[in-house]
Design a protein around this motif. Structure first.
Motif, PDB file in Angstrom:
ATOM      1  N   THR A  80       0.831  -1.210   0.000  1.00 34.34           N
ATOM      2  CA  THR A  80       0.000   0.000   0.000  1.00 34.34           C
ATOM      3  C   THR A  80       0.863   1.256   0.000  1.00 34.34           C
ATOM      4  O   THR A  80       0.634   2.181  -0.782  1.00 34.34           O
ATOM      5  CB  THR A  80      -0.938   0.012   1.225  1.00 34.34           C
ATOM      6  OG1 THR A  80      -1.788  -1.137   1.169  1.00 34.34           O
ATOM      7  CG2 THR A  80      -1.786   1.268   1.246  1.00 34.34           C
ATOM      8  N   ASP A  81       1.874   1.283   0.872  1.00 34.14           N
ATOM      9  CA  ASP A  81       2.750   2.455   0.925  1.00 34.14           C
ATOM     10  C   ASP A  81       3.551   2.605  -0.364  1.00 34.14           C
ATOM     11  O   ASP A  81       3.723   3.716  -0.888  1.00 34.14           O
ATOM     12  CB  ASP A  81       3.699   2.348   2.123  1.00 34.14           C
ATOM     13  CG  ASP A  81       3.132   3.011   3.362  1.00 34.14           C
ATOM     14  OD1 ASP A  81       1.892   3.159   3.423  1.00 34.14           O
ATOM     15  OD2 ASP A  81       3.902   3.373   4.272  1.00 34.14           O
ATOM     16  N   TYR A  82       4.065   1.497  -0.882  1.00 34.87           N
ATOM     17  CA  TYR A  82       4.826   1.553  -2.133  1.00 34.87           C
ATOM     18  C   TYR A  82       3.955   2.100  -3.262  1.00 34.87           C
ATOM     19  O   TYR A  82       4.374   2.995  -4.012  1.00 34.87           O
ATOM     20  CB  TYR A  82       5.341   0.158  -2.494  1.00 34.87           C
ATOM     21  CG  TYR A  82       6.206   0.126  -3.734  1.00 34.87           C
ATOM     22  CD1 TYR A  82       7.582   0.270  -3.654  1.00 34.87           C
ATOM     23  CD2 TYR A  82       5.626  -0.049  -4.996  1.00 34.87           C
ATOM     24  CE1 TYR A  82       8.379   0.250  -4.796  1.00 34.87           C
ATOM     25  CE2 TYR A  82       6.412  -0.076  -6.141  1.00 34.87           C
ATOM     26  CZ  TYR A  82       7.781   0.077  -6.039  1.00 34.87           C
ATOM     27  OH  TYR A  82       8.555   0.067  -7.162  1.00 34.87           O
ATOM     28  N   ASP A  83       2.748   1.567  -3.375  1.00 34.91           N
ATOM     29  CA  ASP A  83       1.849   1.999  -4.451  1.00 34.91           C
ATOM     30  C   ASP A  83       1.475   3.468  -4.314  1.00 34.91           C
ATOM     31  O   ASP A  83       1.338   4.170  -5.319  1.00 34.91           O
ATOM     32  CB  ASP A  83       0.581   1.142  -4.458  1.00 34.91           C
ATOM     33  CG  ASP A  83       0.849  -0.289  -4.915  1.00 34.91           C
ATOM     34  OD1 ASP A  83       1.925  -0.533  -5.495  1.00 34.91           O
ATOM     35  OD2 ASP A  83      -0.024  -1.140  -4.676  1.00 34.91           O
ATOM     36  N   PHE A  84       1.328   3.940  -3.067  1.00 32.86           N
ATOM     37  CA  PHE A  84       0.967   5.349  -2.885  1.00 32.86           C
ATOM     38  C   PHE A  84       2.106   6.267  -3.327  1.00 32.86           C
ATOM     39  O   PHE A  84       1.874   7.299  -3.973  1.00 32.86           O
ATOM     40  CB  PHE A  84       0.608   5.624  -1.428  1.00 32.86           C
ATOM     41  CG  PHE A  84       0.245   7.068  -1.172  1.00 32.86           C
ATOM     42  CD1 PHE A  84      -0.899   7.623  -1.726  1.00 32.86           C
ATOM     43  CD2 PHE A  84       1.070   7.885  -0.404  1.00 32.86           C
ATOM     44  CE1 PHE A  84      -1.228   8.951  -1.508  1.00 32.86           C
ATOM     45  CE2 PHE A  84       0.753   9.206  -0.185  1.00 32.86           C
ATOM     46  CZ  PHE A  84      -0.401   9.748  -0.741  1.00 32.86           C
ATOM     47  N   VAL A  85       3.342   5.903  -2.995  1.00 29.78           N
ATOM     48  CA  VAL A  85       4.482   6.715  -3.445  1.00 29.78           C
ATOM     49  C   VAL A  85       4.533   6.749  -4.969  1.00 29.78           C
ATOM     50  O   VAL A  85       4.731   7.804  -5.588  1.00 29.78           O
ATOM     51  CB  VAL A  85       5.797   6.191  -2.849  1.00 29.78           C
ATOM     52  CG1 VAL A  85       6.985   7.002  -3.379  1.00 29.78           C
ATOM     53  CG2 VAL A  85       5.773   6.248  -1.331  1.00 29.78           C
ATOM     54  N   ARG A  86       4.328   5.598  -5.584  1.00 37.22           N
ATOM     55  CA  ARG A  86       4.319   5.569  -7.049  1.00 37.22           C
ATOM     56  C   ARG A  86       3.160   6.396  -7.610  1.00 37.22           C
ATOM     57  O   ARG A  86       3.295   7.052  -8.656  1.00 37.22           O
ATOM     58  CB  ARG A  86       4.204   4.123  -7.569  1.00 37.22           C
ATOM     59  CG  ARG A  86       5.392   3.237  -7.249  1.00 37.22           C
ATOM     60  CD  ARG A  86       6.723   3.857  -7.647  1.00 37.22           C
ATOM     61  NE  ARG A  86       6.764   4.238  -9.065  1.00 37.22           N
ATOM     62  CZ  ARG A  86       7.605   5.129  -9.575  1.00 37.22           C
ATOM     63  NH1 ARG A  86       8.463   5.766  -8.794  1.00 37.22           N
ATOM     64  NH2 ARG A  86       7.590   5.402 -10.864  1.00 37.22           N
ATOM     65  N   GLY A  91       1.644  10.136 -11.025  1.00 36.83           N
ATOM     66  CA  GLY A  91       0.452  10.951 -11.275  1.00 36.83           C
ATOM     67  C   GLY A  91       0.729  12.439 -11.324  1.00 36.83           C
ATOM     68  O   GLY A  91      -0.196  13.224 -11.557  1.00 36.83           O
ATOM     69  N   GLY A  92       1.971  12.842 -11.082  1.00 40.54           N
ATOM     70  CA  GLY A  92       2.300  14.261 -11.124  1.00 40.54           C
ATOM     71  C   GLY A  92       1.651  15.060 -10.011  1.00 40.54           C
ATOM     72  O   GLY A  92       1.340  16.239 -10.184  1.00 40.54           O
ATOM     73  N   HIS A  93       1.471  14.443  -8.831  1.00 44.81           N
ATOM     74  CA  HIS A  93       0.770  15.098  -7.732  1.00 44.81           C
ATOM     75  C   HIS A  93       1.692  15.908  -6.819  1.00 44.81           C
ATOM     76  O   HIS A  93       1.212  16.564  -5.893  1.00 44.81           O
ATOM     77  CB  HIS A  93       0.036  14.053  -6.885  1.00 44.81           C
ATOM     78  CG  HIS A  93      -1.011  13.290  -7.634  1.00 44.81           C
ATOM     79  ND1 HIS A  93      -2.143  13.887  -8.146  1.00 44.81           N
ATOM     80  CD2 HIS A  93      -1.089  11.973  -7.967  1.00 44.81           C
ATOM     81  CE1 HIS A  93      -2.877  12.971  -8.753  1.00 44.81           C
ATOM     82  NE2 HIS A  93      -2.259  11.809  -8.667  1.00 44.81           N
ATOM     83  N   ILE A  94       2.996  15.846  -7.053  1.00 48.11           N
ATOM     84  CA  ILE A  94       3.944  16.502  -6.151  1.00 48.11           C
ATOM     85  C   ILE A  94       4.251  17.908  -6.671  1.00 48.11           C
ATOM     86  O   ILE A  94       4.804  18.052  -7.770  1.00 48.11           O
ATOM     87  CB  ILE A  94       5.245  15.684  -6.046  1.00 48.11           C
ATOM     88  CG1 ILE A  94       4.941  14.241  -5.650  1.00 48.11           C
ATOM     89  CG2 ILE A  94       6.194  16.328  -5.033  1.00 48.11           C
ATOM     90  CD1 ILE A  94       6.127  13.311  -5.801  1.00 48.11           C
ATOM     91  N   GLY A 120      12.045   8.627 -10.655  1.00 46.02           N
ATOM     92  CA  GLY A 120      11.253   9.507 -11.499  1.00 46.02           C
ATOM     93  C   GLY A 120      10.799  10.778 -10.803  1.00 46.02           C
ATOM     94  O   GLY A 120      10.336  11.715 -11.456  1.00 46.02           O
ATOM     95  N   ALA A 121      10.903  10.820  -9.483  1.00 43.02           N
ATOM     96  CA  ALA A 121      10.585  12.066  -8.774  1.00 43.02           C
ATOM     97  C   ALA A 121      11.667  13.101  -9.068  1.00 43.02           C
ATOM     98  O   ALA A 121      12.820  12.755  -9.357  1.00 43.02           O
ATOM     99  CB  ALA A 121      10.492  11.819  -7.270  1.00 43.02           C
ATOM    100  N   ARG A 122      11.297  14.371  -8.993  1.00 40.12           N
ATOM    101  CA  ARG A 122      12.285  15.421  -9.196  1.00 40.12           C
ATOM    102  C   ARG A 122      13.367  15.364  -8.117  1.00 40.12           C
ATOM    103  O   ARG A 122      14.558  15.449  -8.401  1.00 40.12           O
ATOM    104  CB  ARG A 122      11.594  16.790  -9.170  1.00 40.12           C
ATOM    105  CG  ARG A 122      12.546  17.981  -9.333  1.00 40.12           C
ATOM    106  CD  ARG A 122      11.807  19.294  -9.098  1.00 40.12           C
ATOM    107  NE  ARG A 122      11.230  19.370  -7.768  1.00 40.12           N
ATOM    108  CZ  ARG A 122      11.908  19.741  -6.678  1.00 40.12           C
ATOM    109  NH1 ARG A 122      13.190  20.055  -6.767  1.00 40.12           N
ATOM    110  NH2 ARG A 122      11.312  19.784  -5.493  1.00 40.12           N
TER     111      ARG A 122
END
Length: 569
Positions: A80-86, A91-94, A120-122
């Motif tokens: 669950t935590d892994y999927d949420f970070v992904r 999803g470009g939510h950050i 893939g995060a900035r």
């Protein structure tokens, strides 16, 4: 059974040899770097961890408040935590100015999965930790000091290797954070040894700083001792100009806020914590209290709590835990004076307070308006001030269990009557006033009937109402009957937002009457108008009908008949 002589079982924490300590002479004159751990440490502390919808709502809330560093999960601990970070990354939510943080233990497989979660995060902070105190070295892990240091260094070496590959491949920038877990119970010279080995392995520089986090994993001493520990590290760490010194206080002794404040005075640059102090055991440090404590000393915290009620309702929803009514700054009763002498002092303080003067109202360390609280609740007279035990009588005689904030609102209605009549009100008098105020209100909007229908994945409603005596059919849709009703009302020019919702059952009466449902909705104008929040109440055998009646009741509280002439024109 408590011991008559606890000294035989418990030993005082030894004092820190820091005779020339500097922190007692310091003041907090600027905000630290704030890091919200609501989505990780706070989430782990819940009876029922947040689902994706609640996690996203919490994430957006802490972003809106102004946090620039947000710990979003423990990716190696659960899918669950892994999927949420992904979900956040892909999803470009950050937001561009926000850095997410993820936590991992110092194990190769866990580190690799954690690093993969942020690919893939900035920019991302990877927070690695291992326990360093004697109890954990000797009892939990059976490791000596060199083994503990080697474990930390090998973990950092692996993170550094993967970070270089990720930077070249996906452009993701990695910031290292290291915690000597159980720092507050670790020998200071050994805590420094481990931290220095970590910064050396990373190759920390002023342009590529390492976050060294000093957790009071368990509070083991008074907050001045924690401040001494922090100052000692601040003064003795190698490469101090290449370190961001961070605090992570817990609240086992009830001094988490004090420990954080003294730790900032002792040289810390950064503070980790949760909104309203949620967290394991007695909680993490309360970021809201810390920030508003600074605010009342004239220091901008850099976080926006100008609508603290909205933040509180969101946190209660996401955590599924109530905020205590006496919680500093946000509790429903913290700006309420029950004592007559307190009320008198506050009223005189308000009368003397000038708009452009320094705040100086007795019993109120902060202007409630600064955090979006009204003055009405401050000066109200409630049942404890001799006005008849309103809430008790309604519950005992009529089965109406009012939410706390509805008690505040309705007590003003009772006060107006008692002030006008100069007498007390019986239970029957209070019930008649409650019914007239909330249940019988029909202007400008009167409920007639409704029909629900499915509209794809949405809930649809056909709502028949009378507005200023004219019948209208309003159609709306939403994620449930309440949301659909609010959407339908918008088509008639009625724009309201549901702040909170509660439902209760009213027990069958002794004469054999059927049980009924009672719905309470707290509404606010969507445009943030001057009307403020108002409650609506609905009673019906059907809970959905009761909820729709409650919305219309609240609308009539927000929009008196004289203001409703232009609706549905």
């Amino acid at each position: 059974m408590m011991l008559q002589s606890p000294a035989a079982k418990y030993h005082p924490f030894p004092a820190i040899p820091l005779a020339d300590r500097q922190w007692p002479n310091k003041v907090i004159d600027k905000a630290p770097i704030w890091m919200s751990t609501d989505l990780r440490d706070g989430n782990q502390a819940l009876f029922e961890p947040m689902n994706v919808e609640r996690k996203m709502r919490m994430f957006r809330t802490v972003c809106d408040i102004g946090f620039k560093e947000i710990e979003v999960g423990f990716p190696s601990a659960s899918q669950t935590d892994y999927d949420f970070v992904r979900h956040l990354v892909e999803g470009g939510h950050i937001p561009e100015d926000v850095t997410i943080e993820v936590l991992t233990q110092a194990r190769e497989d866990l580190i690799r999965r954690t690093m993969e979660s942020v690919r893939g995060a900035r920019r991302a902070i990877v927070h690695v930790y291992n326990a360093t105190s004697p109890a954990f070295r000797d009892v939990v892990f059976g490791m000596d000091k060199p083994q503990v240091v080697a474990l930390a260094v090998s973990a950092v070496r692996l993170i550094k290797e993967i970070a270089a590959e990720m930077k070249a491949g996906s452009g993701t920038g990695i910031v290292l954070q290291y915690s000597p877990e159980t720092f507050s119970a670790t020998e200071l010279d050994f805590a420094r040894e481990v931290c220095d080995a970590v910064t050396a392995e990373w190759g920390a520089t002023p342009d590529d700083k390492v976050i060294i986090n000093l957790p009071a994993t368990v509070e083991v001493a008074t907050p001045n001792v924690y401040a001494d520990q922090v100052e000692w590290m601040h003064r003795n760490l190698a490469r101090r100009d290449s370190v961001i010194l961070s605090l992570h206080p817990h609240n086992d002794r009830g001094t988490g806020v004090a420990a954080a404040e003294l730790g900032m005075m002792a040289g810390a640059d950064r503070v980790e914590g949760c909104l309203f102090g949620n967290g394991e055991r007695t909680g993490n440090v309360d970021i809201v209290t810390l920030a508003l404590n600074m605010y009342t000393q004239g220091v901008s915290p850099g976080l926006d709590f100008s609508d603290i009620n909205a933040v509180a309702r969101t946190v209660e929803y996401c955590n599924q835990l109530p905020i205590h009514p006496r919680h500093p700054y946000v509790g429903d009763l913290v700006f309420t004076a029950f004592s007559g002498s307190h009320q008198d002092a506050i009223k005189k303080g308000f009368a003397a307070q000038k708009a452009d003067a320094r705040w100086n109202v007795p019993y109120l360390p902060i202007d409630p308006a600064d955090v979006g609280r009204s003055y009405d609740s401050v000066i109200r007279v409630n049942s404890q001030s001799g006005k008849g035990g309103i809430a008790y009588l309604l519950e005992a005689e009529y089965g109406i269990v009012m939410p706390r904030r509805l008690q505040v609102e309705f007590s003003r209605e009772v006060q107006q009557v008692t002030d006008a009549t100069g007498g007390e009100m019986s239970a029957a008098d209070i019930w008649r006033l409650f019914s007239r105020t909330y249940l019988e209100s029909a202007a400008p909007v009167r409920y007639v009937e409704h029909h629900l229908f499915e509209h794809g994945e949405a809930q649809g409603i056909r709502l028949v109402v009378e507005i200023n005596g004219m019948r209208h059919l309003l159609v709306g849709e939403g994620n449930g009957p309440i949301d659909a009703t609010a959407h339908a009302l918008r088509t008639a020019g009625i724009h309201v937002q549901v702040r909170s919702y509660e439902e209760r059952s009213i027990a069958p009466s002794e004469d054999g009457g059927n049980a009924r449902a009672c719905a309470f909705l707290e509404l606010t104008p969507e445009d943030g108008g001057q009307a403020g929040d108002r409650y609506g109440v609905g009673v019906d055998a059907n809970i959905i009908t009761a909820s729709i009646r409650a919305i219309i009741s609240g609308v009539n509280r927000l929009l008196p008949a004289k203001d409703g002439a232009q609706l549905a024109a």
